[in-house]
Every structure is written in C-alpha cells, then in structure tokens.
Design a protein around this motif. Structure first.
Motif, short mmCIF file in Angstrom:
data_model
loop_
_atom_site.label_atom_id
_atom_site.label_comp_id
_atom_site.label_asym_id
_atom_site.label_seq_id
_atom_site.Cartn_x
_atom_site.Cartn_y
_atom_site.Cartn_z
N TYR A 5 -0.89 5.94 7.20
CA TYR A 5 -1.69 4.73 7.43
C TYR A 5 -2.62 5.00 8.60
O TYR A 5 -2.18 5.19 9.73
CB TYR A 5 -0.76 3.55 7.75
CG TYR A 5 0.19 3.21 6.61
CD1 TYR A 5 -0.28 2.61 5.44
CD2 TYR A 5 1.55 3.51 6.71
CE1 TYR A 5 0.58 2.31 4.41
CE2 TYR A 5 2.42 3.21 5.67
CZ TYR A 5 1.94 2.61 4.52
OH TYR A 5 2.80 2.32 3.49
N THR A 16 -6.87 5.54 -0.55
CA THR A 16 -7.25 4.13 -0.73
C THR A 16 -7.89 3.61 0.55
O THR A 16 -7.61 4.11 1.64
CB THR A 16 -6.05 3.25 -1.14
OG1 THR A 16 -6.52 1.93 -1.40
CG2 THR A 16 -4.97 3.20 -0.08
N ARG A 17 -8.77 2.61 0.39
CA ARG A 17 -9.42 2.03 1.56
C ARG A 17 -9.26 0.50 1.43
O ARG A 17 -10.15 -0.20 0.95
CB ARG A 17 -10.88 2.46 1.58
CG ARG A 17 -11.67 2.33 2.92
CD ARG A 17 -11.17 1.32 3.83
NE ARG A 17 -11.90 1.15 5.07
CZ ARG A 17 -11.75 0.07 5.82
NH1 ARG A 17 -10.94 -0.91 5.47
NH2 ARG A 17 -12.41 -0.03 6.94
N THR A 58 0.89 -1.18 0.00
CA THR A 58 0.00 0.00 0.00
C THR A 58 0.91 1.21 0.00
O THR A 58 1.16 1.84 1.03
CB THR A 58 -0.93 -0.06 1.23
OG1 THR A 58 -1.53 -1.36 1.26
CG2 THR A 58 -2.03 0.99 1.13
N ALA A 85 -4.08 6.22 3.30
CA ALA A 85 -4.67 4.88 3.34
C ALA A 85 -5.49 4.74 4.61
O ALA A 85 -4.94 4.79 5.71
CB ALA A 85 -3.57 3.82 3.30
#
Ligand code: NAP
Length: 329
Positions: free
Chosen positions: A218, A266-267, A136, A240
């Motif tokens: 994160y 992003t998920r 990620t 993320a």
C-alpha cells in the motif's frame, strides 16, 4: 443570511494562497444539509488541491473532512435531523469553515461515544484504511499472519492502518522517515518498521519475508517509492498506489509488470468507495465499531486554529506531522 469564516484559495500555489474569508452560507437544497463544524480534518489531498495537482474550479474552499452539528436539513434527507452530531469525508471540498451546506449523502451520524475532534480526524483517513485493508486485496486475499507493506506508516492514514492491520491479524511492515516515526508505527501495531531515509526498504522486506516477498504493498508516497516497491512483491502480487506525497507516479511500462512476476497494479480513491449513501454508511459503521472497540485509537498529534491552516499545510508538507491533525473553527 448566515456567514462563515472559511479558508479559500483564488489561485493554486503555496500555503500563502490560503485566505480566511467570510462567505454566506445559505439554506440546504434537496439532498443537502447545513452543518456547523466543531472540528475539521487535515488531509494530504488538501495540499494537492491547493497546489493544483488535483484541479477544481477556482475560487476553491478547501477541506474534505469534518464533524459538527446538523443545523438544517433539505428536502428528501431522511437519515439526519436538525441537532444530530455528524461527521463526514466528502466531495466537494469546503470543510475548512465554521459552517457549510453540503450533500447529505456522505454525512453520517456520529456515535455519542466518539468526540467531534476524533470524528473530524478519522472519517477520510479511517474510511481509507478500511477500504485498503478490506477491499484492496490481492487475488488470493489476505490471511492472518500475512505480511503487508504500508508506506508512510506514522502518518494520519498510516497509524490507523497499523492498528487495524494488527486487529485483522496481519503483520504490517511500515516505512517512515525517521527513527522516532518508526517507533510510533511499532507502538501502534506495526510488526516491523523501516526508516526508508536510512535503510533500503526492498532489502529489508526481503529479509523479513525470508525472500518470499509480499502479496500486497500500500503506497501513498508515490514517485519515490512506488516502482521500487514492485521488488517487494511475490509473483501475482498487488501494488496499490493511493497517494502522491512525494509527487505523482510516472507512467508505468506495462512490460515491467510481466517482468516482475505478473503483478497487479491499482490506483484506488476513497471517493469511488463512498459513491453511495449505503456504501458510505456500511464502511462508516465498520470504522465506528473498530474505534469504539478500542482496537483502533485515533491519534491527534496536531491541533490548529482554522486561521492557521497555512501553517498546518507547511508542517504536513515538511513531514513534521505524525498521526492526524485537526483545524478548530
Ligand atoms: N486515494 C485515497 O483514497 C486516499 C485517501 C486518503 C489519503 N490518501 C493519501 O494517503 C497519504 C496519507 O495521507 P495523510 O493525510 O494521512 O498524510 P500523512 O501520511 O499524515 O502525511 C504524508 C506523509 O507522507 C510521507 N512522505 C514521504 N515523502 C514525502 C514528501 N516528499 N513530502 C511530504 N511527505 C512525504 C511523510 O511521512 P514520512 O516522513 O514518514 O515519510 C508524511 O508525513 C497521502 O498521500 C494521501 O494523499 C489517499
């Protein structure tokens, strides 16, 4: 037919909806195994499933992580045999139990050097740290020396990520809800720790990075931190969001991503990453290697009897836990 003491909910709600019941455990069908648990992992996703934030058909047996001995193997399963030590992170839920039948696809043989409690504590959380730090990634990747922001750094996933990030040469900036938790994050390899109950984490990140900002954040805290974290990113940075400990992130206005510097969002979920047997095993091998090397130690700070699962949930939700927790059947 065998039975298993299992934690089940008949309705969504608080920890009190969790009941210890005796359920039959049948024989594994094609592609399945029966495992007898030595330990089960506690995860924040269990809370989302109990409250109904994540919905599953009811009645629902909880728990997505465990370790134990393979008792029976269904047709077509070739990577496991009766008597193997094994561990998993897996859908469907059902790990809060003495024994269960489950898809073999997500179950991996546990190396002899790794004990059952460690196996039960590390699969879901460790595989998550793995895919976050290795897959990620911002468009330009991460290089040794880069700063990354990791919220809730003293939790289960958090302390694994602190150590793994250090092993990768990254400078992890961890946030946590108390000075004691910040100390723990630092002891486990975080380069910096911010008590976000007392300090403005955006300002501190700006100071630490000399105003440059980060390539990636994160975030598993969600509602309280996600959108504010955009201000920690440099242009083209990646935000993320992988959890909702403080609540779900509200819808994000897309124009905000442009205004904050052409950001990426992003998920991700672990369950996309472990969708195949091959990807699960490759990620698990990476996790087993880093744990066996000693670079990542799985810290189990709470142990509960299976019958005390409700108490475990209360403490997890009240932010009283650190590191990993296991339930002992
Ligand atoms: N998407 C995925 O693939 C994936 C996989 C695994 C885990 N996760 C997510 O990763 C996170 C960590 O999971 P975990 O099982 O290791 O849990 P954990 O980090 O041990 O516990 C959650 C932590 O979140 C922090 N937190 C912040 N605000 C909170 C609030 N309002 N209520 C409760 N906690 C709050 C607390 O730490 P402080 O007191 O330090 O703030 C708490 O200890 C969870 O959000 C989980 O859903 C996602």
């Amino acid at each position: 037919m065998q039975t298993s003491r299992t934690v089940q909910i008949a309705a969504y709600g608080g920890p009190e909806v969790m009941k210890l019941v005796e359920l039959p455990v049948g024989e594994p069908g094609p592609g399945e195994i029966r495992i007898r648990h030595e330990a089960c992992g506690l995860n924040f996703i269990d809370v989302y499933q109990r409250t109904g934030l994540y919905q599953n058909p009811l009645p629902l047996t909880l728990g997505m992580e465990g370790a134990g001995i393979v008792e029976a193997v269904g047709e077509g399963v070739t990577h496991l045999k009766v008597g193997d030590r094994a561990a998993y992170a897996s859908n469907p839920p059902g790990a809060y139990s003495q024994a269960r039948v489950m898809p073999a696809r997500s179950v991996c043989r546990l190396p002899d050097a790794i004990d059952f409690e460690t196996g039960a504590a590390m699969m879901l959380k460790g595989l998550t740290a793995q895919y976050l730090l290795k897959k990620t990634l911002p468009a330009e990747g991460l290089q040794p020396g880069d700063h990354v922001l990791f919220h809730a750094a003293a939790g289960g996933v958090g302390l694994i990520a602190c150590q793994w990030a250090k092993a990768l040469g990254l400078q992890l900036i961890g946030t946590a809800g108390s000075d004691e938790k910040c100390r723990l994050a630092l002891e486990h390899g975080a380069a910096f720790a911010i008590n976000y109950q007392k300090e403005d984490f955006v300002e501190r990140v700006k100071q630490i990075t000399g105003g440059q900002g980060l390539k990636v954040v994160y975030d598993s805290v969600g509602k309280d931190t996600f959108v504010r974290s955009f201000d920690c990113l440099r242009p083209f940075g990646l935000a993320a969001n992988f959890g909702n400990a403080s609540g779900k992130v509200p819808p994000v206005e897309m124009g905000l991503l442009a205004a904050k510097g052409s950001l990426y969002v992003t998920r991700p979920t672990l369950f996309t990453h472990i969708a195949t047997r091959e990807s699960t095993q490759a990620m698990a091998d990476d996790l087993f290697a880093v744990v066996r090397s000693g670079a990542v130690k799985i810290r189990i700070d709470q142990r509960y009897a299976l019958k005390d699962a409700a108490q475990a949930h209360r403490e997890l939700e009240a932010r009283k836990t650190t590191g990993c927790s296991v339930l002992l059947p």
